[in-house]
Design a protein around this motif. Structure first.
Motif, short mmCIF file in Angstrom:
data_model
loop_
_atom_site.label_atom_id
_atom_site.label_comp_id
_atom_site.label_asym_id
_atom_site.label_seq_id
_atom_site.Cartn_x
_atom_site.Cartn_y
_atom_site.Cartn_z
N ALA A 30 0.80 -1.11 0.09
CA ALA A 30 -0.12 -0.20 -0.02
C ALA A 30 1.08 1.25 -0.11
O ALA A 30 1.80 1.30 0.72
N ASN A 31 0.65 2.06 -1.05
CA ASN A 31 1.58 3.24 -1.30
C ASN A 31 0.69 4.54 -1.51
O ASN A 31 -0.12 4.44 -2.15
N ALA A 32 0.92 5.61 -0.51
CA ALA A 32 0.27 6.71 -0.66
C ALA A 32 0.88 7.74 -1.70
O ALA A 32 2.10 7.58 -2.11
N THR A 33 0.08 8.23 -2.70
CA THR A 33 0.38 8.52 -3.74
C THR A 33 -0.59 9.68 -4.39
O THR A 33 -1.48 10.01 -3.57
N ASN A 39 -5.31 14.31 -6.64
CA ASN A 39 -5.97 13.87 -5.54
C ASN A 39 -5.22 12.86 -4.80
O ASN A 39 -4.54 11.99 -5.32
N ASP A 40 -5.35 12.68 -3.62
CA ASP A 40 -4.79 11.81 -2.82
C ASP A 40 -5.42 10.41 -2.89
O ASP A 40 -6.48 10.23 -3.45
N MET A 41 -4.30 9.31 -3.04
CA MET A 41 -4.63 8.28 -3.54
C MET A 41 -3.78 7.18 -2.74
O MET A 41 -2.59 7.36 -2.49
N LEU A 89 -4.88 5.45 5.89
CA LEU A 89 -3.49 5.52 5.24
C LEU A 89 -2.95 4.10 5.01
O LEU A 89 -3.59 3.23 5.42
N PRO A 90 -1.74 4.09 4.42
CA PRO A 90 -1.21 2.75 3.75
C PRO A 90 -1.09 1.95 4.64
O PRO A 90 -1.45 0.81 4.59
#
Length: 153
Positions: A30-33, A39-41, A89-90
């Motif tokens: 799981a990665n925040a990108t 947009n946050d993803m 969150l990731p």
């Protein structure tokens, strides 16, 4: 080592085609990108169990826009997370397990199709059993028509 290259068919992975359907998954990455629209993803790497011996990797994207909240909600419900917390969150996703309905995605440039998440599935009886600390809410419309973001990127 000698082998007969004529015996190899790149389309045959040894298991045959994987049908669309409901499969158990574990979140392995799981990665925040940020999406291409800014947009946050969270990009998810899912280990999907196909039958008793085969696992495959599938990817999914959870985008923090109003039109995609249905998917974040269903992911939380399927994996036992509290959607009402308002934050994902990731690290909240890693190692989570659940079940999802997978469909065949559009063919890629090489003509191959891969399984992709159509929707996450709530555990049996989840709609009737409130989770600890979770507020009851009215089910939301689950259509993604008019999406504000070009998923999956």
């Amino acid at each position: 080592m000698l082998y007969d290259s004529n015996q190899y068919d790149p389309a045959d992975n040894g298991y045959g085609p994987i049908p669309e359907g409901d499969y158990d998954f574990t979140v392995r990455g799981a990665n925040a990108t940020v999406s291409k629209n800014g947009n946050d993803m969270i990009e998810l790497e899912l280990e999907v169990k196909i039958g008793s011996e085969q696992t495959i990797t599938a990817y999914d994207w959870l985008v923090a826009v109003k039109s995609s909240l249905w998917k974040i909600h269903s992911f939380c419900e399927a994996t036992g997370r509290d959607f009402q917390a308002g934050e994902l969150l990731p690290e909240h996703c890693l190692s989570r397990q659940g079940r999802a309905h997978f469909i065949l995605g559009s063919p890629n440039q090489k003509g191959r199709q891969y399984l992709q998440v159509d929707r996450y599935l709530a555990p049996a009886g989840a709609a009737n059993e409130p989770q600890e600390g979770k507020l009851q809410e009215t089910p939301q419309e689950t259509s993604n028509a008019g999406a504000e973001d070009g998923i999956p990127f």
